[in-house]
Design an enzyme around this catalytic site. Sequence first.
Site, PDB file in Angstrom:
ATOM      1  N   HIS A 196       0.866  -1.189   0.000  1.00  0.00           N
ATOM      2  CA  HIS A 196       0.000   0.000   0.000  1.00  0.00           C
ATOM      3  C   HIS A 196       0.899   1.233   0.000  1.00  0.00           C
ATOM      4  CE1 HIS A 196      -3.746  -1.958   2.109  1.00  0.00           C
ATOM      5  NE2 HIS A 196      -4.037  -1.704   0.843  1.00  0.00           N
ATOM      6  N   CYS A 210      -2.240   3.140   9.039  1.00  0.00           N
ATOM      7  CA  CYS A 210      -3.260   2.172   8.608  1.00  0.00           C
ATOM      8  C   CYS A 210      -4.433   2.133   9.592  1.00  0.00           C
ATOM      9  CB  CYS A 210      -2.679   0.768   8.517  1.00  0.00           C
ATOM     10  SG  CYS A 210      -1.231   0.609   7.493  1.00  0.00           S
TER      11      CYS A 210
HETATM   12  N1  ARG Z   1      -3.779  -6.999   6.684  1.00  0.00           N
HETATM   13  C1  ARG Z   1      -4.210  -5.810   6.023  1.00  0.00           C
HETATM   14  C2  ARG Z   1      -4.198  -6.026   4.515  1.00  0.00           C
HETATM   15  O1  ARG Z   1      -3.329  -6.722   4.044  1.00  0.00           O
HETATM   16  C3  ARG Z   1      -3.331  -4.661   6.403  1.00  0.00           C
HETATM   17  C4  ARG Z   1      -3.803  -3.355   5.850  1.00  0.00           C
HETATM   18  C5  ARG Z   1      -2.912  -2.206   6.220  1.00  0.00           C
HETATM   19  N2  ARG Z   1      -3.492  -0.987   5.829  1.00  0.00           N
HETATM   20  C6  ARG Z   1      -2.861   0.005   5.208  1.00  0.00           C
HETATM   21  N3  ARG Z   1      -3.514   1.110   5.025  1.00  0.00           N
HETATM   22  N4  ARG Z   1      -1.645  -0.122   4.746  1.00  0.00           N
HETATM   23  O2  ARG Z   1      -5.024  -5.528   3.796  1.00  0.00           O
END
Ligand code: ARG
Length: 270
Positions: A161, A255
Site C-alpha cells: 500500500h 493504517c
Molecule cells: N492486513 C491488512 C491487509 O493486508 C493490512 C492493511 C494495512 N493498511 C494500510 N492502510 N496499509 O489488507
Amino acid sequence: MPILMCPPTHFGVVYEINPWMHVASPVDRRRATDQWEALRTTYRDLGAEVVLADPVPGLPDMVFTANAGVTWGGRVVLSRFRHPERQGEEVHWRELFASRGTPVFDTAALPFEGAGDALFVGDTLVCGYGFRTDRAAIPVVARALGVHVVELELVDPRYYHLDTCFCALDARTILFAPAAFAPASRERVRRLAPRVIEVPDGLAAGFACNATAIGDVVVSSEAVEGLSDQLRELGYRALGLPMGEFMKAGGGVRCLSLPVPATRTRPVST
Ligand code: ARG
C-alpha cells in the site's frame, strides 16, 4: 478533521494477503489493545478528535480504517478490496459514511483500497498502484473528488500500500522509501515537494513511513525515532509508539487511522 479508528476487538492474523502476515505467528490481542489504546490516547492528547467505528466479528482487518475509503471535500470514495477476505468490510464502511451524512462514491468493481493507496500532498491526490489498487480505478477516484492526481507504481510486495512507504507531513514535506517504487515513480516523488526525506529500508520496514502528522508531531511506529534528527531540522518531532502486533498484519499507525469529514446533520440535497 476527526480521525476514524476501529477497536481491535476482532483483530487477528487469520489469513495471509501480504508478506507480513503469517497465521503461524498469532496476534496477542491484549497487547494489540494496549498499542491501539496508546495511539488513541496520543491523538487525543495532541488535540485530534477520534471517532470510532463498530468492529464486526469475522472481519479482523477492519481495524485498518485507512482502507475504508478516501475522503476529500466532505465526500468519500469507498474501497473495493482486491482480496475476498476483506470485501465483507465494504458494506459496513458504506453504512458508516451514510450514517455520518457523507456523500458516498465508489469505483464500481475496480479494486481500490482507499487511503491505503490514496494520499494528499496539499490538494494533489497521490495514488499508488501495483498490488491492491487497480490503475484504472485512479482516474475514477480523481474525478469523483474533483482533484488533480499523480500515479505512483509500487514494486516491492512488502510495501503493498502507498501509505506503507510514503507520507506527506505537510504540502511541502514528504517521507518516502525509495525501495518501494519503480524508478520513474521514485523520480516523480522527488519532484513532488521541496523537502523530501528518503527513508532507509531498515526504518521503512519498521513502518516508519506509516505516519500521521498532527501539527508538528509525527506519530508513527518506534522506527520513526531513527528519523528524529532529520525531522527536528525541519521543525518536526518524532513520536514512536509500539506497533508490533499490528505490524504482524502488515500495518502501523497510519493504517489504523482515517481522516473523515465531520458529521453532517442536515440531509444532503442532490
Ligand atoms: N492486513 C491488512 C491487509 O493486508 C493490512 C492493511 C494495512 N493498511 C494500510 N492502510 N496499509 O489488507
